[in-house]
Design a protein around this motif. Structure first.
Motif, PDB file in Angstrom:
ATOM      1  N   LEU A 113       0.846  -1.196   0.000  1.00  0.00           N
ATOM      2  CA  LEU A 113       0.000   0.000   0.000  1.00  0.00           C
ATOM      3  C   LEU A 113       0.879   1.242   0.000  1.00  0.00           C
ATOM      4  CD1 LEU A 113      -2.629  -1.066   2.677  1.00  0.00           C
ATOM      5  CD2 LEU A 113      -2.906  -1.054   0.192  1.00  0.00           C
ATOM      6  N   PRO A 114       0.381   2.344  -0.581  1.00  0.00           N
ATOM      7  CA  PRO A 114       1.135   3.608  -0.502  1.00  0.00           C
ATOM      8  C   PRO A 114       1.403   3.957   0.964  1.00  0.00           C
ATOM      9  CG  PRO A 114      -0.666   3.795  -2.061  1.00  0.00           C
ATOM     10  CD  PRO A 114      -0.847   2.479  -1.342  1.00  0.00           C
ATOM     11  N   GLY A 115       2.605   4.419   1.247  1.00  0.00           N
ATOM     12  CA  GLY A 115       3.053   4.633   2.612  1.00  0.00           C
ATOM     13  C   GLY A 115       2.343   5.704   3.397  1.00  0.00           C
ATOM     14  N   SER A 116       1.643   6.601   2.740  1.00  0.00           N
ATOM     15  CA  SER A 116       1.038   7.703   3.481  1.00  0.00           C
ATOM     16  C   SER A 116      -0.217   7.293   4.230  1.00  0.00           C
ATOM     17  CB  SER A 116       0.701   8.841   2.529  1.00  0.00           C
ATOM     18  OG  SER A 116      -0.395   8.468   1.717  1.00  0.00           O
ATOM     19  N   GLY A 117      -0.794   6.158   3.902  1.00  0.00           N
ATOM     20  CA  GLY A 117      -2.010   5.734   4.583  1.00  0.00           C
ATOM     21  C   GLY A 117      -3.256   6.131   3.821  1.00  0.00           C
ATOM     22  N   ASP A 118      -4.085   6.961   4.414  1.00  0.00           N
ATOM     23  CA  ASP A 118      -5.386   7.297   3.849  1.00  0.00           C
ATOM     24  C   ASP A 118      -5.270   8.159   2.591  1.00  0.00           C
ATOM     25  OD1 ASP A 118      -5.977   6.189   6.316  1.00  0.00           O
ATOM     26  OD2 ASP A 118      -7.592   7.588   6.730  1.00  0.00           O
ATOM     27  N   PHE A 119      -6.158   7.867   1.643  1.00  0.00           N
ATOM     28  CA  PHE A 119      -6.207   8.679   0.435  1.00  0.00           C
ATOM     29  C   PHE A 119      -7.566   8.549  -0.243  1.00  0.00           C
ATOM     30  CE2 PHE A 119      -4.328   4.620  -0.995  1.00  0.00           C
ATOM     31  CZ  PHE A 119      -5.200   4.263  -2.024  1.00  0.00           C
ATOM     32  N   TYR A 120      -7.841   9.494  -1.118  1.00  0.00           N
ATOM     33  CA  TYR A 120      -8.972   9.456  -2.039  1.00  0.00           C
ATOM     34  C   TYR A 120      -8.402   9.437  -3.455  1.00  0.00           C
ATOM     35  CZ  TYR A 120     -12.497  11.108   1.379  1.00  0.00           C
ATOM     36  OH  TYR A 120     -13.336  11.243   2.435  1.00  0.00           O
ATOM     37  N   VAL A 121      -9.109   8.790  -4.378  1.00  0.00           N
ATOM     38  CA  VAL A 121      -8.824   8.904  -5.809  1.00  0.00           C
ATOM     39  C   VAL A 121     -10.104   9.421  -6.446  1.00  0.00           C
ATOM     40  CG1 VAL A 121      -8.168   7.736  -7.947  1.00  0.00           C
ATOM     41  CG2 VAL A 121      -7.183   6.980  -5.761  1.00  0.00           C
ATOM     42  N   ARG A 126      -6.976  12.123  -9.995  1.00  0.00           N
ATOM     43  CA  ARG A 126      -6.333  12.909  -8.939  1.00  0.00           C
ATOM     44  C   ARG A 126      -6.379  12.127  -7.631  1.00  0.00           C
ATOM     45  NH1 ARG A 126      -8.254  18.923  -8.100  1.00  0.00           N
ATOM     46  NH2 ARG A 126      -7.233  18.963 -10.114  1.00  0.00           N
ATOM     47  N   VAL A 127      -5.308  12.256  -6.863  1.00  0.00           N
ATOM     48  CA  VAL A 127      -5.235  11.645  -5.539  1.00  0.00           C
ATOM     49  C   VAL A 127      -5.113  12.755  -4.513  1.00  0.00           C
ATOM     50  CG1 VAL A 127      -3.829  10.221  -3.980  1.00  0.00           C
ATOM     51  CG2 VAL A 127      -4.152   9.521  -6.355  1.00  0.00           C
ATOM     52  N   LEU A 128      -5.821  12.581  -3.407  1.00  0.00           N
ATOM     53  CA  LEU A 128      -5.650  13.458  -2.259  1.00  0.00           C
ATOM     54  C   LEU A 128      -5.248  12.575  -1.088  1.00  0.00           C
ATOM     55  CD1 LEU A 128      -7.456  16.541  -1.165  1.00  0.00           C
ATOM     56  CD2 LEU A 128      -7.262  14.719   0.508  1.00  0.00           C
ATOM     57  N   PHE A 129      -4.057  12.851  -0.522  1.00  0.00           N
ATOM     58  CA  PHE A 129      -3.557  12.127   0.640  1.00  0.00           C
ATOM     59  C   PHE A 129      -3.947  12.888   1.899  1.00  0.00           C
ATOM     60  CE2 PHE A 129      -0.557  10.843  -2.695  1.00  0.00           C
ATOM     61  CZ  PHE A 129      -0.589   9.469  -2.540  1.00  0.00           C
ATOM     62  N   ASP A 146      -0.214  13.315 -10.710  1.00  0.00           N
ATOM     63  CA  ASP A 146       0.843  12.513 -11.319  1.00  0.00           C
ATOM     64  C   ASP A 146       0.260  11.148 -11.713  1.00  0.00           C
ATOM     65  OD1 ASP A 146       2.881  10.251 -11.039  1.00  0.00           O
ATOM     66  OD2 ASP A 146       4.190  12.020 -11.118  1.00  0.00           O
ATOM     67  N   PRO A 147       0.309  10.799 -13.008  1.00  0.00           N
ATOM     68  CA  PRO A 147      -0.336   9.560 -13.467  1.00  0.00           C
ATOM     69  C   PRO A 147       0.163   8.300 -12.753  1.00  0.00           C
ATOM     70  CG  PRO A 147       0.336  10.903 -15.344  1.00  0.00           C
ATOM     71  CD  PRO A 147       0.899  11.558 -14.113  1.00  0.00           C
ATOM     72  N   GLN A 148       1.455   8.235 -12.437  1.00  0.00           N
ATOM     73  CA  GLN A 148       1.984   7.050 -11.754  1.00  0.00           C
ATOM     74  C   GLN A 148       1.426   6.946 -10.334  1.00  0.00           C
ATOM     75  OE1 GLN A 148       3.767   4.402 -12.867  1.00  0.00           O
ATOM     76  NE2 GLN A 148       3.346   3.570 -10.829  1.00  0.00           N
ATOM     77  N   VAL A 149       1.343   8.055  -9.631  1.00  0.00           N
ATOM     78  CA  VAL A 149       0.799   8.047  -8.272  1.00  0.00           C
ATOM     79  C   VAL A 149      -0.681   7.680  -8.308  1.00  0.00           C
ATOM     80  CG1 VAL A 149       0.335   9.459  -6.212  1.00  0.00           C
ATOM     81  CG2 VAL A 149       2.515   9.702  -7.451  1.00  0.00           C
ATOM     82  N   VAL A 150      -1.412   8.264  -9.245  1.00  0.00           N
ATOM     83  CA  VAL A 150      -2.840   7.951  -9.381  1.00  0.00           C
ATOM     84  C   VAL A 150      -3.021   6.460  -9.654  1.00  0.00           C
ATOM     85  CG1 VAL A 150      -4.914   8.338 -10.765  1.00  0.00           C
ATOM     86  CG2 VAL A 150      -3.473  10.284 -10.112  1.00  0.00           C
ATOM     87  N   ARG A 151      -2.252   5.920 -10.577  1.00  0.00           N
ATOM     88  CA  ARG A 151      -2.344   4.491 -10.920  1.00  0.00           C
ATOM     89  C   ARG A 151      -2.008   3.623  -9.699  1.00  0.00           C
ATOM     90  NH1 ARG A 151      -0.272   4.762 -15.410  1.00  0.00           N
ATOM     91  NH2 ARG A 151       1.926   4.746 -14.822  1.00  0.00           N
ATOM     92  N   THR A 152      -0.938   3.954  -8.990  1.00  0.00           N
ATOM     93  CA  THR A 152      -0.542   3.191  -7.806  1.00  0.00           C
ATOM     94  C   THR A 152      -1.661   3.175  -6.768  1.00  0.00           C
ATOM     95  OG1 THR A 152       1.806   3.643  -8.149  1.00  0.00           O
ATOM     96  CG2 THR A 152       1.119   3.093  -5.895  1.00  0.00           C
ATOM     97  N   ARG A 154      -4.912   3.879  -7.221  1.00  0.00           N
ATOM     98  CA  ARG A 154      -6.107   3.206  -7.753  1.00  0.00           C
ATOM     99  C   ARG A 154      -5.941   1.686  -7.663  1.00  0.00           C
ATOM    100  NH1 ARG A 154      -6.187   4.967 -12.886  1.00  0.00           N
ATOM    101  NH2 ARG A 154      -5.116   3.104 -13.533  1.00  0.00           N
ATOM    102  N   GLU A 155      -4.774   1.190  -8.058  1.00  0.00           N
ATOM    103  CA  GLU A 155      -4.535  -0.256  -8.004  1.00  0.00           C
ATOM    104  C   GLU A 155      -4.514  -0.764  -6.568  1.00  0.00           C
ATOM    105  OE1 GLU A 155      -0.969  -0.784 -10.310  1.00  0.00           O
ATOM    106  OE2 GLU A 155      -2.029  -0.445 -12.215  1.00  0.00           O
ATOM    107  N   ALA A 156      -3.924  -0.005  -5.671  1.00  0.00           N
ATOM    108  CA  ALA A 156      -3.911  -0.399  -4.262  1.00  0.00           C
ATOM    109  C   ALA A 156      -5.338  -0.474  -3.721  1.00  0.00           C
ATOM    110  CB  ALA A 156      -3.077   0.581  -3.437  1.00  0.00           C
ATOM    111  N   PHE A 157      -6.148   0.531  -4.036  1.00  0.00           N
ATOM    112  CA  PHE A 157      -7.534   0.511  -3.564  1.00  0.00           C
ATOM    113  C   PHE A 157      -8.254  -0.722  -4.105  1.00  0.00           C
ATOM    114  CE2 PHE A 157     -12.033   1.125  -3.775  1.00  0.00           C
ATOM    115  CZ  PHE A 157     -12.329   1.598  -2.507  1.00  0.00           C
TER     116      PHE A 157
END
Length: 173
Positions: A113-121, A126-129, A146-152, A154-157
């Motif tokens: 999972l992305p290290g920051s914890g909670d997020f919205y896509v 767009r992602v909001l951490f 950032d497309p890579q962050v959004v993809r990461t 989205r896939e994690a969710f």
């Protein structure tokens, strides 16, 4: 990444064209808005949901328009006091149109999972951490397209979502 605000979070949720997903990873949150309602719950007192009305109305509008709102809650079991309280009011969110799933932590042993914890896509664009202090109080928001962050994210969710138990089927310990 750029700093964001709680007002921007609400606007992003409000303005979706297709969907938002929200990953929750903490066992407790210390939001000032929720604390008085948790206290009522602790005392066994009834609690009106007026404080949730604008959020629930937004969810109803999204559902009526065919937009999708999903929340995955990663939880420790037995549930923390905060998560027990949150579960006790979750039906209001689900009835308004937010699909919610619960994932006990052990199911995620091999999930990255992305290290920051909670997020919205939002709309897969767009992602909001959300960043928190140890006390559970939100300390900052950051957003990126950032497309890579959004993809990461989205896939994690989606990975977490596949392991989730729907709210109506989840029986907390």
């Amino acid at each position: 990444m750029r700093p964001a605000t709680s007002d921007e979070l609400y606007e992003l949720c409000e303005d979706i064209e297709r969907s938002f997903v929200h990953l929750e990873t903490r066992d407790a949150y210390g939001t000032k808005t929720e604390l008085p309602h948790i206290e009522k719950w602790r005392r066994g007192e009834p609690d009106d949901s007026d404080w949730l009305d604008s959020w629930l109305e937004m969810l109803r509008r999204h559902r009526a328009a065919g937009r999708i709102c999903r929340r995955a809650k990663i939880v420790s079991e037995p549930l923390s006091e905060y998560q027990r309280w949150s579960h006790s009011i979750k039906d209001k969110f689900v009835d308004a149109g937010e699909d919610t799933g619960y994932v006990p932590r052990p199911r995620l042993s091999t999930v990255c999972l992305p290290g920051s914890g909670d997020f919205y896509v939002f709309d897969d664009e767009r992602v909001l951490f959300l960043h928190y202090a140890g006390s559970g109080l939100n300390t900052a928001f950051e957003t990126t397209e950032d497309p890579q962050v959004v993809r990461t994210c989205r896939e994690a969710f989606e990975t977490v979502w596949k392991l989730a138990v729907p709210f109506r089927d989840y029986r907390p310990e």
